[in-house]
Enzyme design. Sequence first.
Site, mmCIF file in Angstrom:
data_model
loop_
_atom_site.group_PDB
_atom_site.id
_atom_site.type_symbol
_atom_site.label_atom_id
_atom_site.label_comp_id
_atom_site.label_asym_id
_atom_site.label_seq_id
_atom_site.Cartn_x
_atom_site.Cartn_y
_atom_site.Cartn_z
ATOM 1 N N ASP A 127 45.916 32.700 40.058
ATOM 2 C CA ASP A 127 44.484 32.985 40.079
ATOM 3 C C ASP A 127 44.054 33.848 38.881
ATOM 4 O O ASP A 127 44.874 34.174 38.017
ATOM 5 C CB ASP A 127 44.158 33.663 41.423
ATOM 6 C CG ASP A 127 42.867 33.171 42.016
ATOM 7 O OD1 ASP A 127 41.965 32.807 41.253
ATOM 8 O OD2 ASP A 127 42.745 33.157 43.260
ATOM 9 N N ASP A 184 34.956 28.066 43.699
ATOM 10 C CA ASP A 184 35.569 27.654 44.971
ATOM 11 C C ASP A 184 34.733 26.658 45.759
ATOM 12 O O ASP A 184 33.519 26.813 45.899
ATOM 13 C CB ASP A 184 35.792 28.887 45.861
ATOM 14 C CG ASP A 184 36.874 29.776 45.305
ATOM 15 O OD1 ASP A 184 37.303 29.563 44.156
ATOM 16 O OD2 ASP A 184 37.294 30.696 46.030
HETATM 17 C C1 GAL Z 1 39.967 32.386 44.500
HETATM 18 C C2 GAL Z 1 40.524 30.992 44.403
HETATM 19 C C3 GAL Z 1 40.657 30.440 45.807
HETATM 20 C C4 GAL Z 1 41.586 31.333 46.602
HETATM 21 C C5 GAL Z 1 41.076 32.776 46.578
HETATM 22 C C6 GAL Z 1 42.065 33.732 47.220
HETATM 23 O O1 GAL Z 1 39.838 32.931 43.227
HETATM 24 O O2 GAL Z 1 39.683 30.186 43.617
HETATM 25 O O3 GAL Z 1 41.125 29.107 45.780
HETATM 26 O O4 GAL Z 1 42.879 31.271 46.070
HETATM 27 O O5 GAL Z 1 40.842 33.210 45.256
HETATM 28 O O6 GAL Z 1 41.623 35.056 47.189
#
Ligand code: GAL
Length: 381
Positions: A127, A184
């Site tokens: 991430d 997301d």
């Molecule tokens: C976001 C990511 C998500 C998930 C989330 C977890 O940045 O895009 O898919 O992994 O963090 O905190």
Amino acid sequence: MALAAKPPLGWNSWNTFSHDINEDLIKETADAMVATGLKDAGYEYIVIDDCWSLRERDKNGRMVVDPEKFPSGMKALADYVHSKGLKFGMYSCAGTHTCAGFPGSLDYEFIDAKTFAEWGVDYLKYDYCNKPRHLDGPTLYRRMAMALRNCGRDILFSACNWGNDNTTEWIRNSGAHMYRSTGDIVDSWQSVKSIALSQMDMEKFSGPYCFNDMDMLIVGMYGKSHNGYIAAGGCTTEEYRTHFSLWAMMNSPLMIGCDIRDMNEDTKKILMNKDILAINQDAEVRTPYWRKEWDEEPETVIHMWKPLENGDYAIGFFNFHDGDCSGRLQFFDMGLPTRCGYGLRLHDIWEDKDLGVFTDRLETVIPAHGCKMFRASLVEL
Ligand code: GAL
């Protein structure tokens, strides 16, 4: 070993379970992957997303697994997943902390890659939260790629920087095997529509060994996320079918996000449709060509097609409009001249029906938020 010759298929904990994860859930999910037939359909990775560790590293700088959520430790859990013939994935972050505030891998890339290898990890989602402003994406993803590619184990590198910092320009040469290019997904039609439309010009940046990941699937969630933000009201079965067809057609990795221990029949039929999966997993993974309907409102109906390994073509019509619309595909645009003595034999995939041979064009009505998917074979008339 060269990983991700085709879009990876699997399951990820985030969309439904968010922070609410534990060892039993992962084991039961691995069991369900086998029992439901998902494994036989081709799904192989079981990935634990954010929130699996303690808030601090140990005195040797190693990440510590949360002993309440995962009392047997990650090695034992990876062994369990492997014993089912599946692969095991985990999550970390390029910044100091993950998005949920757990330790990230910044400046610990090599030690973390080694730890993941020791645990038996086969896939790492990486991430982009909480990174220092002065360090750029290419540097951070190159670092983790180098660490993973030399950790002594084949670990698929799934980058997740949401398309920031012009990802497409450097992600393939960083060494990542797939990369998120949007923010997301949440469980709503609006989210599916905006992600899909935002990716229509991106198909050229996706291919074997580095796929554009349009985010984990929401198919079958029906608003049941443990995370209120992701729950977002849910979708209809028709909308989930359109979402799955789009992701498959556009060669996105297909990472299931629903609770596969508890899927309804419609969800199983969508996720395990052999003809749709064959389009996503075609040996040549060619990117689709796409057009907007010429006389409809902008962004209403989009049709796409792509050549498949055996000479067939996959064809999809997608209706982003709130009412029924017609779609027209001129075979001329696909490469078939008019009155040339050939036509296309069409199989309607979702209806599972042979429609016979068509010449020159295909015109079809697509319901609101719906899609039509066909496999077409060239035949002499
Ligand atoms: C976001 C990511 C998500 C998930 C989330 C977890 O940045 O895009 O898919 O992994 O963090 O905190």
